[in-house]
Design an enzyme around this catalytic site. Structure first.
Site, PDB file in Angstrom:
ATOM      1  N   MET A  30       0.077 -10.149  -1.791  1.00 29.81           N
ATOM      2  CA  MET A  30      -1.275 -10.365  -2.313  1.00 29.81           C
ATOM      3  C   MET A  30      -1.270 -10.256  -3.842  1.00 29.81           C
ATOM      4  O   MET A  30      -2.321 -10.075  -4.461  1.00 29.81           O
ATOM      5  CB  MET A  30      -2.241  -9.364  -1.686  1.00 29.81           C
ATOM      6  CG  MET A  30      -2.340  -9.543  -0.172  1.00 29.81           C
ATOM      7  SD  MET A  30      -3.880  -8.982   0.529  1.00 29.81           S
ATOM      8  CE  MET A  30      -3.817  -7.250   0.139  1.00 29.81           C
ATOM      9  N   GLY A  31      -0.081 -10.345  -4.444  1.00 30.40           N
ATOM     10  CA  GLY A  31      -0.002 -10.329  -5.911  1.00 30.40           C
ATOM     11  C   GLY A  31      -0.085  -8.934  -6.486  1.00 30.40           C
ATOM     12  O   GLY A  31       0.115  -7.944  -5.780  1.00 30.40           O
ATOM     13  N   LEU A  33       2.083  -7.773  -8.568  1.00 27.11           N
ATOM     14  CA  LEU A  33       3.439  -7.455  -8.113  1.00 27.11           C
ATOM     15  C   LEU A  33       4.041  -6.268  -8.860  1.00 27.11           C
ATOM     16  O   LEU A  33       3.799  -6.075 -10.045  1.00 27.11           O
ATOM     17  CB  LEU A  33       4.337  -8.689  -8.278  1.00 27.11           C
ATOM     18  CG  LEU A  33       3.872  -9.931  -7.521  1.00 27.11           C
ATOM     19  CD1 LEU A  33       4.854 -11.079  -7.739  1.00 27.11           C
ATOM     20  CD2 LEU A  33       3.707  -9.661  -6.024  1.00 27.11           C
ATOM     21  N   HIS A  37       7.681  -5.134  -4.465  1.00 31.73           N
ATOM     22  CA  HIS A  37       7.660  -6.551  -4.090  1.00 31.73           C
ATOM     23  C   HIS A  37       8.951  -7.240  -4.538  1.00 31.73           C
ATOM     24  O   HIS A  37       9.536  -8.035  -3.803  1.00 31.73           O
ATOM     25  CB  HIS A  37       6.491  -7.277  -4.773  1.00 31.73           C
ATOM     26  CG  HIS A  37       5.129  -6.828  -4.351  1.00 31.73           C
ATOM     27  ND1 HIS A  37       4.250  -6.195  -5.213  1.00 31.73           N
ATOM     28  CD2 HIS A  37       4.466  -6.936  -3.176  1.00 31.73           C
ATOM     29  CE1 HIS A  37       3.117  -5.954  -4.583  1.00 31.73           C
ATOM     30  NE2 HIS A  37       3.212  -6.387  -3.343  1.00 31.73           N
ATOM     31  N   GLN A  61      -8.642  -9.953   5.920  1.00 31.80           N
ATOM     32  CA  GLN A  61      -8.063  -8.650   6.267  1.00 31.80           C
ATOM     33  C   GLN A  61      -8.756  -7.485   5.566  1.00 31.80           C
ATOM     34  O   GLN A  61      -8.371  -6.336   5.738  1.00 31.80           O
ATOM     35  CB  GLN A  61      -6.559  -8.626   6.005  1.00 31.80           C
ATOM     36  CG  GLN A  61      -6.154  -8.583   4.544  1.00 31.80           C
ATOM     37  CD  GLN A  61      -4.650  -8.731   4.383  1.00 31.80           C
ATOM     38  OE1 GLN A  61      -4.081  -9.787   4.661  1.00 31.80           O
ATOM     39  NE2 GLN A  61      -3.986  -7.672   3.967  1.00 31.80           N
ATOM     40  N   GLY A 148       7.583  -5.089   3.938  1.00 32.13           N
ATOM     41  CA  GLY A 148       7.952  -3.730   3.556  1.00 32.13           C
ATOM     42  C   GLY A 148       7.600  -2.702   4.628  1.00 32.13           C
ATOM     43  O   GLY A 148       6.571  -2.816   5.295  1.00 32.13           O
ATOM     44  N   GLU A 149       8.454  -1.701   4.759  1.00 34.60           N
ATOM     45  CA  GLU A 149       8.149  -0.585   5.665  1.00 34.60           C
ATOM     46  C   GLU A 149       7.013   0.277   5.107  1.00 34.60           C
ATOM     47  O   GLU A 149       6.495   1.136   5.801  1.00 34.60           O
ATOM     48  CB  GLU A 149       9.404   0.279   5.873  1.00 34.60           C
ATOM     49  CG  GLU A 149      10.450  -0.424   6.712  1.00 34.60           C
ATOM     50  CD  GLU A 149      11.660   0.448   6.998  1.00 34.60           C
ATOM     51  OE1 GLU A 149      11.819   1.516   6.364  1.00 34.60           O
ATOM     52  OE2 GLU A 149      12.468   0.036   7.857  1.00 34.60           O
ATOM     53  N   ASP A 151       4.175  -0.703   4.765  1.00 34.91           N
ATOM     54  CA  ASP A 151       3.119  -1.030   5.739  1.00 34.91           C
ATOM     55  C   ASP A 151       3.799  -1.159   7.095  1.00 34.91           C
ATOM     56  O   ASP A 151       3.907  -2.252   7.658  1.00 34.91           O
ATOM     57  CB  ASP A 151       2.440  -2.339   5.332  1.00 34.91           C
ATOM     58  CG  ASP A 151       1.858  -2.257   3.933  1.00 34.91           C
ATOM     59  OD1 ASP A 151       0.777  -1.698   3.781  1.00 34.91           O
ATOM     60  OD2 ASP A 151       2.525  -2.723   2.980  1.00 34.91           O
ATOM     61  N   SER A 187       0.075  -1.966  -5.249  1.00 34.54           N
ATOM     62  CA  SER A 187      -0.783  -2.650  -6.222  1.00 34.54           C
ATOM     63  C   SER A 187      -2.013  -1.805  -6.522  1.00 34.54           C
ATOM     64  O   SER A 187      -2.569  -1.887  -7.614  1.00 34.54           O
ATOM     65  CB  SER A 187      -1.222  -4.006  -5.659  1.00 34.54           C
ATOM     66  OG  SER A 187      -0.089  -4.746  -5.266  1.00 34.54           O
TER      67      SER A 187
HETATM   68  P1  AMP Z   1       0.972  -6.523  -0.474  1.00 33.17           P
HETATM   69  O1  AMP Z   1       0.998  -7.377  -1.704  1.00 33.17           O
HETATM   70  O2  AMP Z   1       0.477  -5.143  -0.704  1.00 33.17           O
HETATM   71  O3  AMP Z   1       0.300  -7.222   0.689  1.00 33.17           O
HETATM   72  O4  AMP Z   1       2.479  -6.358  -0.046  1.00 33.17           O
HETATM   73  C1  AMP Z   1       3.311  -7.465   0.173  1.00 33.17           C
HETATM   74  C2  AMP Z   1       4.571  -7.006   0.857  1.00 33.17           C
HETATM   75  O5  AMP Z   1       5.238  -6.072   0.019  1.00 33.17           O
HETATM   76  C3  AMP Z   1       4.292  -6.273   2.195  1.00 33.17           C
HETATM   77  O6  AMP Z   1       5.278  -6.639   3.130  1.00 33.17           O
HETATM   78  C4  AMP Z   1       4.399  -4.825   1.795  1.00 33.17           C
HETATM   79  O7  AMP Z   1       4.774  -3.982   2.870  1.00 33.17           O
HETATM   80  C5  AMP Z   1       5.496  -4.895   0.745  1.00 33.17           C
HETATM   81  N1  AMP Z   1       5.423  -3.722  -0.136  1.00 33.17           N
HETATM   82  C6  AMP Z   1       4.345  -3.287  -0.823  1.00 33.17           C
HETATM   83  N2  AMP Z   1       4.641  -2.146  -1.475  1.00 33.17           N
HETATM   84  C7  AMP Z   1       5.929  -1.854  -1.172  1.00 33.17           C
HETATM   85  C8  AMP Z   1       6.807  -0.780  -1.525  1.00 33.17           C
HETATM   86  N3  AMP Z   1       6.410   0.223  -2.292  1.00 33.17           N
HETATM   87  N4  AMP Z   1       8.053  -0.798  -1.021  1.00 33.17           N
HETATM   88  C9  AMP Z   1       8.461  -1.820  -0.194  1.00 33.17           C
HETATM   89  N5  AMP Z   1       7.682  -2.844   0.165  1.00 33.17           N
HETATM   90  C10 AMP Z   1       6.430  -2.872  -0.312  1.00 33.17           C
END
Ligand code: AMP
Length: 285
Positions: A30-31, A33, A37, A61, A148-149, A151, A187
């Site tokens: 979702m940017g 970054l 990411h 969501q 990412g784990e 989430d 983010s």
């Molecule tokens: P988001 O932009 O928050 O939707 O995240 C995009 C992807 O990056 C998702 O698969 C998240 O689980 C992963 N992600 C976000 N933060 C982290 C982090 N600190 N470590 C690993 N993966 C992450």
């Protein structure tokens, strides 16, 4: 690095690449970054010929319109970061490109995975995630997709999604990236006040203590320990802490050798909601 906003153009460009026999790695985001990411992008680069990052703040969501409005949007900066890790293609569509007017989230049967933890506090959240990820997979037809784990519940739900939809993509989970003080990168961290940013590492500190305690205690004792710690904290508010099985995400009543368990947490730092989790089965230091 190509930057596309149109889904048709993206789809046909990727089809050309696949016809040449190239493998495609997708990292949906979702940017706003950060290094977490970028670690996913680097991992994808290692195992795929072409890496695509999608940047889309997905309205279906969000169950809280103010959270959606205030979600950080930093496209220019994101593109620079993606260029620096040799991302090949960025897909950054508008809402209109992804959704028809008045379109709602598709309803999925995630076999109860969406009813636990985050699902109890974020109504319909995972149907929204499933809806957008299904669309992204249809457009980009990736060989591998990276999540990412951080989430962890989302990761398990995406695995279930491809089982349900039969989309031919491998789902790869990536470890959590943290700031030097232990705070899981997010983010949302950029929206923390100075005081809350100083307090926020307490979340991971408590998770690591919970992990140590798990060697000698029951899940409910560990849960009580975490809840007591937060009750005594001056500016962080616990929403939930749950010891749950990795595979079905159900609350664990005992630590067993046959099931892998994790501690999952959500806490408020002011109005910012932070989540994190920790594996409880690996050996504690
Ligand atoms: P988001 O932009 O928050 O939707 O995240 C995009 C992807 O990056 C998702 O698969 C998240 O689980 C992963 N992600 C976000 N933060 C982290 C982090 N600190 N470590 C690993 N993966 C992450």
């Amino acid at each position: 690095m190509k930057v596309f906003t149109a889904r048709d153009l993206t789809q046909s460009h990727i089809l050309d690449l696949k016809n040449k026999g190239l493998s495609i790695g997708l990292v949906p985001t979702m940017g706003a970054l950060h290094q977490g990411h970028l670690a996913l992008v680097k991992q994808a680069k290692q195992h795929n010929d072409i890496v695509i990052v999608s940047i889309f703040v997905n309205p279906t969501q969000f169950n809280n319109s103010s959270d959606l409005e205030k979600y950080p949007r930093t496209l220019e900066d994101d593109l620079k970061k993606l260029q620096s890790v040799n991302c090949d293609l960025v897909f950054t569509p508008t809402t209109e490109e992804m959704y028809d007017a008045n379109e709602k989230a598709e309803i999925f049967d995630f076999d109860g995975l969406d009813k636990e933890m985050e699902g109890k506090f974020r109504d319909n959240h995972f149907n929204g995630v499933g809806t957008i990820v299904k669309k992204l997979f249809n457009i980009t037809t990736p060989t591998n997709a990276y999540f990412g784990e951080k989430d962890f519940q989302q990761l398990q739900i995406i695995k279930k999604l491809v089982e349900i939809t039969q989309q031919p993509v491998n789902i790869i989970g990536c470890t959590i990236h943290r700031e030097a003080d232990g705070l899981a990168m997010s983010s949302r961290n950029t929206r923390l006040s100075k005081e809350h940013r100083e307090s926020a590492p307490f979340i991971y500190e408590t998770l690591t203590q919970a992990k140590k305690l798990a060697n000698t205690s029951t899940p409910s004792e560990v849960e009580k320990y975490v809840s007591d710690k937060f009750n005594n904290h001056h500016n962080l508010v616990l929403e939930y802490f749950s010891v749950a099985n990795e595979n079905d995400l159900k609350t664990a009543t005992s630590f067993s050798n046959t099931q892998k368990q994790r501690g999952f947490i959500a806490a408020f730092a002011g109005e910012i909601r932070l989540i994190d989790n920790i594996a409880l089965y690996e050996l504690s230091n």
